[in-house]
Design a protein around this motif. Structure first.
Motif, mmCIF file in Angstrom:
data_model
loop_
_atom_site.group_PDB
_atom_site.id
_atom_site.type_symbol
_atom_site.label_atom_id
_atom_site.label_comp_id
_atom_site.label_asym_id
_atom_site.label_seq_id
_atom_site.Cartn_x
_atom_site.Cartn_y
_atom_site.Cartn_z
ATOM 1 N N TYR A 80 0.821 -0.964 0.196
ATOM 2 C CA TYR A 80 0.285 -0.104 0.046
ATOM 3 C C TYR A 80 0.958 1.283 -0.466
ATOM 4 C CZ TYR A 80 -3.539 3.596 1.255
ATOM 5 O OH TYR A 80 -4.404 4.289 1.279
ATOM 6 N N LEU A 97 -1.544 10.428 -3.739
ATOM 7 C CA LEU A 97 -1.138 9.495 -4.204
ATOM 8 C C LEU A 97 -1.900 8.030 -3.459
ATOM 9 C CD1 LEU A 97 -1.718 7.649 -7.021
ATOM 10 C CD2 LEU A 97 1.242 7.642 -6.562
ATOM 11 N N LYS A 110 -2.660 4.035 -3.275
ATOM 12 C CA LYS A 110 -2.474 2.697 -4.170
ATOM 13 C C LYS A 110 -2.034 1.711 -3.677
ATOM 14 C CE LYS A 110 1.583 1.882 -8.069
ATOM 15 N NZ LYS A 110 3.286 2.239 -8.171
ATOM 16 N N ARG A 147 -6.415 0.052 -6.997
ATOM 17 C CA ARG A 147 -6.312 0.470 -7.784
ATOM 18 C C ARG A 147 -5.485 2.343 -7.820
ATOM 19 N NH1 ARG A 147 -12.330 2.003 -6.140
ATOM 20 N NH2 ARG A 147 -12.295 3.993 -6.612
ATOM 21 N N ASN A 148 -5.425 2.654 -7.816
ATOM 22 C CA ASN A 148 -4.544 3.346 -8.013
ATOM 23 C C ASN A 148 -5.624 4.808 -7.937
ATOM 24 O OD1 ASN A 148 -1.980 2.522 -7.751
ATOM 25 N ND2 ASN A 148 -1.318 3.050 -10.077
#
Lengths: 206, 137
Positions: free
Chosen positions: A82, A92, A94, A98-99
């Motif tokens: 993570y 951001l 991640k 998903r991002n």
């Protein structure tokens, strides 16, 4: 005679309080100076989550990078992956699925998370009197700042946050987050390196 | 023929092993999952730990940074969820109601070797992926 003794005791007490206040102030000043001088920081971390209800512990490891004044990369590598990257106004997130890129100005929760993470890592949350009421204690090997949240949204989650500082460099070495339900998360920062050049791609948010 | 039987046998073993891996069926056993809950307005990700304590499953769900979102227990015999604590921002009666119903379904799925559940009505997807045991400090 009794009067003199009383006066003497009062004088000693006042002196002790002044000394303690002075130490607190000096520590805050040194942490603040160290934060100002810290252009970059990188380290490994070990996070231990203590679950009160289950009487269990969960260990996670990762890497952290900071660059003055508003860049942070918090990356978990084991046992899950993570990544949280803060770069100016952008975050951001991640994970395996998903991002996501979030604008912190449009998301109050993330603005707060980003602010608290950054100020805790660097240590300048000691000066944030609006968010925390901070008391500092000193023992032989470290300075310990106990922070009681003052704001309602923070009080709903945390009982207190405890920051441990290494007095040699006035840098945070451990963060403890004690939650309202009694759970506790301890993050130990290891292999701390400061003021080394970091690759800009570390803080890329796309 | 023998080959087919062997294949079926192996497949059966594999399915049984997968089912055993996904849920703490024995007293004192624990399982950890990487949790991902997707809603129409966003998602929650983190870690869920389940522990079997006297045939009751106790669970905690927390985000990657360690902030606990839920503490709950599940009675597999009565198929009931009890929520002990819910993080303030989710602690609303209507969220609790949906959570209780969905967690019953999710626990049942995990018990049967399925790692996810979807609430079609509320459009919530729960995805729990087992995490390998312990890292060393």
């Amino acid at each position: 005679m009794k009067k003199y003794s009383l006066l003497l005791w009062t004088f000693i007490c006042v002196l002790s309080v002044s000394a303690q206040t002075l130490n607190d102030a000096q520590i805050r000043q040194r942490v603040n100076q160290a934060a100002a001088a810290m252009k970059t920081l990188q380290c490994d971390f070990v996070q231990i989550k203590h679950l009160k209800m289950l009487n269990e512990e969960m260990l996670a490891q990762g890497k952290m990078y900071y660059q003055q004044s508003n860049k942070l990369r918090w990356e978990y590598t084991n046992p899950y992956t993570y990544t949280f990257v803060l770069n100016g106004d952008k975050v951001l997130l991640k994970n395996q699925q998903r991002n996501d890129v979030i604008d912190v100005n449009q998301n109050k929760i993330f603005r707060e998370i980003a602010r608290i993470m950054m100020s805790s890592v660097v240590g300048n949350s000691l000066l944030d009197n609006k968010t925390f009421k901070t008391t500092i204690t000193i023992n032989n090997s470290e300075w310990i700042a106990t922070q009681i949240p003052q704001r309602k949204d923070m009080r709903q989650i945390f009982q207190r946050i405890v920051l441990h500082f290494n007095p040699q460099c006035a840098v945070v070495s451990c963060v403890e987050m004690i939650e309202k339900n009694g759970d506790k998360t301890v993050i130990n920062l290891k292999n701390i390196r400061t003021n080394e050049t970091l690759n800009a791609s570390i803080f890329a948010v796309h | 023929m023998l080959r087919y039987l062997l294949c079926i046998d192996l497949l059966f073993c594999f399915i049984t092993a997968s089912a055993q891996l996904s849920f703490p069926t024995n007293e004192g056993e624990r399982k950890r999952y990487s949790a991902y809950i997707e809603m129409s307005r966003g998602y929650i990700s983190g870690v869920c730990i389940l522990v079997n304590e006297k045939s009751i499953i106790k669970g905690s769900l927390f985000n990657e940074f360690g902030i606990t979102a839920l503490d709950f227990s599940y009675d597999p015999c009565r198929k009931k969820i009890h929520l002990y604590s819910v993080i303030a921002m989710m602690d609303k009666w209507y969220i609790r109601r949906v959570l209780k119903k969905d967690l019953v379904q999710l626990m049942s799925c995990l018990q049967h070797g399925k790692y996810g559940y979807r609430n079609e009505r509320q459009q919530i997807t729960y995805q729990f992926t087992p995490i390998a045991d312990e890292v060393t400090q």
